[in-house]
Scaffold this motif. Sequence first.
Motif, PDB file in Angstrom:
ATOM      1  N   THR A   1     -88.541  -4.768  92.537  1.00 32.48           N
ATOM      2  CA  THR A   1     -87.115  -4.540  92.355  1.00 32.48           C
ATOM      3  C   THR A   1     -86.781  -4.435  90.869  1.00 32.48           C
ATOM      4  OG1 THR A   1     -86.562  -6.893  92.261  1.00 32.48           O
ATOM      5  CG2 THR A   1     -86.696  -5.873  94.447  1.00 32.48           C
ATOM      6  N   SER A   2     -85.553  -4.025  90.586  1.00 34.13           N
ATOM      7  CA  SER A   2     -85.104  -3.949  89.192  1.00 34.13           C
ATOM      8  C   SER A   2     -85.128  -5.313  88.535  1.00 34.13           C
ATOM      9  CB  SER A   2     -83.681  -3.367  89.146  1.00 34.13           C
ATOM     10  OG  SER A   2     -83.644  -2.075  89.703  1.00 34.13           O
ATOM     11  N   GLN A   3     -84.773  -6.369  89.291  1.00 37.27           N
ATOM     12  CA  GLN A   3     -84.828  -7.718  88.734  1.00 37.27           C
ATOM     13  C   GLN A   3     -86.256  -8.112  88.409  1.00 37.27           C
ATOM     14  OE1 GLN A   3     -82.983  -6.825  91.354  1.00 37.27           O
ATOM     15  NE2 GLN A   3     -80.950  -7.063  90.407  1.00 37.27           N
TER      16      GLN A   3
ATOM     17  N   TYR B   1     -86.716   1.948  95.006  1.00 38.19           N
ATOM     18  CA  TYR B   1     -86.947   0.925  96.036  1.00 38.19           C
ATOM     19  C   TYR B   1     -85.641   0.206  96.365  1.00 38.19           C
ATOM     20  CZ  TYR B   1     -88.324  -3.448  98.186  1.00 38.19           C
ATOM     21  OH  TYR B   1     -88.419  -4.525  99.035  1.00 38.19           O
ATOM     22  N   ASP B   2     -84.872  -0.148  95.329  1.00 40.55           N
ATOM     23  CA  ASP B   2     -83.607  -0.843  95.564  1.00 40.55           C
ATOM     24  C   ASP B   2     -82.671   0.003  96.425  1.00 40.55           C
ATOM     25  OD1 ASP B   2     -84.427  -2.994  94.085  1.00 40.55           O
ATOM     26  OD2 ASP B   2     -83.442  -2.346  92.242  1.00 40.55           O
ATOM     27  N   LEU B   3     -82.662   1.323  96.177  1.00 42.53           N
ATOM     28  CA  LEU B   3     -81.792   2.200  96.936  1.00 42.53           C
ATOM     29  C   LEU B   3     -82.217   2.249  98.400  1.00 42.53           C
ATOM     30  CD1 LEU B   3     -79.486   4.258  97.028  1.00 42.53           C
ATOM     31  CD2 LEU B   3     -81.138   6.028  96.372  1.00 42.53           C
ATOM     32  N   GLU B   4     -83.514   2.429  98.629  1.00 38.11           N
ATOM     33  CA  GLU B   4     -84.001   2.454 100.008  1.00 38.11           C
ATOM     34  C   GLU B   4     -83.816   1.106 100.690  1.00 38.11           C
ATOM     35  OE1 GLU B   4     -84.992   5.078 101.714  1.00 38.11           O
ATOM     36  OE2 GLU B   4     -84.481   6.275  99.960  1.00 38.11           O
ATOM     37  N   HIS B   5     -84.026   0.041  99.928  1.00 35.48           N
ATOM     38  CA  HIS B   5     -83.847  -1.298 100.489  1.00 35.48           C
ATOM     39  C   HIS B   5     -82.388  -1.530 100.872  1.00 35.48           C
ATOM     40  CE1 HIS B   5     -84.923  -5.471 101.158  1.00 35.48           C
ATOM     41  NE2 HIS B   5     -83.867  -5.839 100.448  1.00 35.48           N
ATOM     42  N   ALA B   6     -81.459  -1.076 100.021  1.00 33.15           N
ATOM     43  CA  ALA B   6     -80.040  -1.243 100.329  1.00 33.15           C
ATOM     44  C   ALA B   6     -79.653  -0.449 101.577  1.00 33.15           C
ATOM     45  CB  ALA B   6     -79.192  -0.800  99.137  1.00 33.15           C
ATOM     46  N   ARG B   7     -80.198   0.750 101.703  1.00 31.04           N
ATOM     47  CA  ARG B   7     -79.900   1.549 102.893  1.00 31.04           C
ATOM     48  C   ARG B   7     -80.464   0.885 104.144  1.00 31.04           C
ATOM     49  NH1 ARG B   7     -81.437   7.548 100.448  1.00 31.04           N
ATOM     50  NH2 ARG B   7     -79.522   7.854  99.240  1.00 31.04           N
ATOM     51  N   ALA B   8     -81.671   0.334 104.025  1.00 24.56           N
ATOM     52  CA  ALA B   8     -82.270  -0.336 105.176  1.00 24.56           C
ATOM     53  C   ALA B   8     -81.465  -1.569 105.567  1.00 24.56           C
ATOM     54  CB  ALA B   8     -83.713  -0.722 104.851  1.00 24.56           C
ATOM     55  N   ARG B   9     -81.005  -2.348 104.576  1.00 17.12           N
ATOM     56  CA  ARG B   9     -80.214  -3.531 104.889  1.00 17.12           C
ATOM     57  C   ARG B   9     -78.876  -3.144 105.502  1.00 17.12           C
ATOM     58  NH1 ARG B   9     -81.891  -8.305 102.578  1.00 17.12           N
ATOM     59  NH2 ARG B   9     -80.298  -9.174 103.943  1.00 17.12           N
ATOM     60  N   GLU B  10     -78.305  -2.043 105.041  1.00 14.53           N
ATOM     61  CA  GLU B  10     -77.050  -1.576 105.634  1.00 14.53           C
ATOM     62  C   GLU B  10     -77.266  -1.170 107.081  1.00 14.53           C
ATOM     63  OE1 GLU B  10     -73.084  -0.882 105.954  1.00 14.53           O
ATOM     64  OE2 GLU B  10     -74.155  -1.807 104.275  1.00 14.53           O
TER      65      GLU B  10
ATOM     66  N   LEU C   1     -93.710   0.503  74.716  1.00 13.33           N
ATOM     67  CA  LEU C   1     -93.377  -0.338  75.865  1.00 13.33           C
ATOM     68  C   LEU C   1     -92.129   0.148  76.585  1.00 13.33           C
ATOM     69  CD1 LEU C   1     -94.093  -3.902  74.464  1.00 13.33           C
ATOM     70  CD2 LEU C   1     -95.382  -2.646  76.170  1.00 13.33           C
ATOM     71  N   SER C   2     -91.180   0.684  75.837  1.00  9.90           N
ATOM     72  CA  SER C   2     -89.948   1.148  76.480  1.00  9.90           C
ATOM     73  C   SER C   2     -90.244   2.262  77.478  1.00  9.90           C
ATOM     74  CB  SER C   2     -88.950   1.631  75.425  1.00  9.90           C
ATOM     75  OG  SER C   2     -89.442   2.789  74.745  1.00  9.90           O
ATOM     76  N   GLY C   3     -91.254   3.092  77.199  1.00  9.36           N
ATOM     77  CA  GLY C   3     -91.627   4.130  78.161  1.00  9.36           C
ATOM     78  C   GLY C   3     -92.182   3.537  79.441  1.00  9.36           C
ATOM     79  N   LEU C   4     -93.027   2.487  79.297  1.00  9.20           N
ATOM     80  CA  LEU C   4     -93.568   1.829  80.480  1.00  9.20           C
ATOM     81  C   LEU C   4     -92.459   1.175  81.303  1.00  9.20           C
ATOM     82  CD1 LEU C   4     -96.730   0.038  78.979  1.00  9.20           C
ATOM     83  CD2 LEU C   4     -96.669   2.126  80.373  1.00  9.20           C
ATOM     84  N   VAL C   5     -91.540   0.524  80.614  1.00  7.82           N
ATOM     85  CA  VAL C   5     -90.433  -0.141  81.315  1.00  7.82           C
ATOM     86  C   VAL C   5     -89.556   0.881  82.028  1.00  7.82           C
ATOM     87  CG1 VAL C   5     -88.400  -1.602  81.032  1.00  7.82           C
ATOM     88  CG2 VAL C   5     -90.479  -2.088  79.725  1.00  7.82           C
ATOM     89  N   GLY C   6     -89.314   2.008  81.381  1.00  9.09           N
ATOM     90  CA  GLY C   6     -88.490   3.043  82.002  1.00  9.09           C
ATOM     91  C   GLY C   6     -89.096   3.575  83.287  1.00  9.09           C
ATOM     92  N   GLN C   7     -90.407   3.843  83.260  1.00 12.32           N
ATOM     93  CA  GLN C   7     -91.072   4.325  84.472  1.00 12.32           C
ATOM     94  C   GLN C   7     -91.025   3.276  85.579  1.00 12.32           C
ATOM     95  OE1 GLN C   7     -92.223   7.344  85.011  1.00 12.32           O
ATOM     96  NE2 GLN C   7     -91.880   8.117  82.932  1.00 12.32           N
ATOM     97  N   ALA C   8     -91.281   2.017  85.220  1.00 10.26           N
ATOM     98  CA  ALA C   8     -91.247   0.955  86.232  1.00 10.26           C
ATOM     99  C   ALA C   8     -89.844   0.766  86.788  1.00 10.26           C
ATOM    100  CB  ALA C   8     -91.758  -0.349  85.617  1.00 10.26           C
ATOM    101  N   LEU C   9     -88.838   0.846  85.930  1.00 11.44           N
ATOM    102  CA  LEU C   9     -87.465   0.652  86.393  1.00 11.44           C
ATOM    103  C   LEU C   9     -87.023   1.791  87.305  1.00 11.44           C
ATOM    104  CD1 LEU C   9     -84.991  -1.161  86.193  1.00 11.44           C
ATOM    105  CD2 LEU C   9     -84.211   0.216  84.265  1.00 11.44           C
ATOM    106  N   GLU C  10     -87.422   3.013  87.006  1.00 11.72           N
ATOM    107  CA  GLU C  10     -87.058   4.135  87.871  1.00 11.72           C
ATOM    108  C   GLU C  10     -87.674   3.957  89.256  1.00 11.72           C
ATOM    109  OE1 GLU C  10     -85.477   8.095  88.732  1.00 11.72           O
ATOM    110  OE2 GLU C  10     -84.976   6.335  87.516  1.00 11.72           O
TER     111      GLU C  10
END
Length: 625
Positions: free
Chosen positions: A58-60, A206-215, A192-201
């Motif tokens: 997740t983003s967190q 995942y967060d979007l799909e997870h939110a849709r699944a929970r809805e 490092l900012s490039g690595l973080v950006g790829q991981a966050l995207e």
Amino acid sequence: MLTTGYGEPDELRRSFLRSVAAWVEARLHGLPCAPSTVVAEQSVRMGVLTAALAEAVTSQDVAQAVADHVLPPFGADGLLVQVLDEQSRLHVVGSAGYPQEFLRAMDGLPLREYAPVHDVVRTRTPRFLESRAEYARHYPTMTMTHVWKATPKQAWAFLPMIASGRTIGMCVVSFSEPHTFTDADRALLTALSGLVGQALERARLYDLEHARARELQRGLLPRKLPWLPAACAAARYLPASRGEGVGGDWYDMIPLSADRVAIVIGDVMGHGIAEAATMGRLRTAVRTLADLDVPPDELFGRLNDLVSELGEDFYATCLYAVFDPVARTCSYALAGHPPPVVVRSDGTVHSPVVAADPPLGAAHPPFETHQLQLPDESLLVLCTDGLVESAIQDVEQGMTRLRKVLAQEPSSAACFRTADEDDDVRRLEELCDTVVSALLPDRRQTNDDAALFIVHTRSTAPGDVACCDLPEDPRAAGQAREYIREQLTAWGLADLVLTTELLASELVGNVVRHATGPIRLRLLRSRSLVCEVYDGSLTTPRIRHASCTDEGGRGLQLVAAVSRRWGARYLHDGKCIWAEQELREYPAKGCAADPGARERRVSRAGSDATARPGAALAEPPPAER
């Protein structure tokens, strides 16, 4: 090998050995490391960060990985991870070392109001500010903003996070003291900012799909459980800690005629969106069959056919029960599901020992129906196997723990000492939390979905039920009207005498003309006034369209017009035709006699609505047939 032979090491090898010795000494004594050793340790930490980002879901998780593995090697103590939305606003998805007041100010901040970040996003180039003086020199207008006044930091590294060729947000690494960024620091943070950006995207997808699944899961489960005269309930659904956060566990409470309540809990084997969709189909089927008053064993036969048609890999466990508050019985069927647990008002806990039928999809009808005799008040505790079964205990051990928790928990007994509806539900909610905390202390380690469903049942007071036997001849309608007049007057419901007489006359008249005896009339006073007529026939009453010249065929049309709802249910020796009329007030059951509580219940139930047009009928009832 650093050396070969017996000669002395050259200067290069000596320098390396000194660096290793300094690093070991710093590890042992907590002393600062030499510069070369710091660089080596930073490289190692960055390798650990790369591995942590690969595992972040997740983003967190991404923000926490950056806080754990980026801040310490640089001596930083502040982190702010923000993403851009379509309206060019910044939203905080993770932070460390900032007060909540500052985070609230930063969340939703327009990009144009944060000059350093605006420049970094526009140019896609990192910005390093080593002191507040340098910050003010580059962005003098920011010194007048609430962002400048609220920030507790003295140095910043503004790093753009770029993924898929676009800037998705900003990672700000900050320091509480002025800090000088070396060329190595700048290069490493930029990489490092490039690595973080790829991981966050990846995490945001995942967060979007997870939110849709929970809805989807929330849409398939009851949004709010009803408060009924004979029962109220509370429930908890806990998705598996791994996976999409959705599964096939479900529960429901369905009002039936005569204040009876259908209670169901089930579990489609597996967890995921496909299982959640299957659960939705089964829940819809259960509600449809329950509305038709199908008995538990027959209902399971229909569900078993439905699950079998889905394929050989689909199975579901289920418990379906019908609570009758007048007879104080709970009839239920089990299909591979844990049995119910009964908590009595005296604190005793009982779980019936019965043989469950195989799961739906693997069973072969007929199913067996079991029956429980319940006291005036009780708690029915239902759960799925995810709550009581794990890698360290089987279902029997888990059920034993559940019974022990219910017997020792004071909140179980407190559920029987409620003042009103809200208090009743609140105590059930507290008991749900207690049980879940006791059985699943670490919810993040659960590998299966779990559902807990606690129902507080209340029997109907004897004074709210009246019945009489009627003769099997045309005199029955007249005797029914006479009995209704006396009983409704005694109950203080004289305004419903005429309409109830009309309903009883039509229902009894149909029995005399089209069915067989014995004939019995029953009146039930609750949230509504229920008029029931029993007979010994299994024929189905249906409303038909009567033409202008027909002399009959309009009786059930009158019943439908006068009553709030009507229907029929079938018994082993006949059937019951019933009709309900709304009451402006209804007696409290299982609660203290508090007028304010009764007014709240009436308002929430919608019983203070105006009477149906048919309730004002003044015509005399039809003549005796």
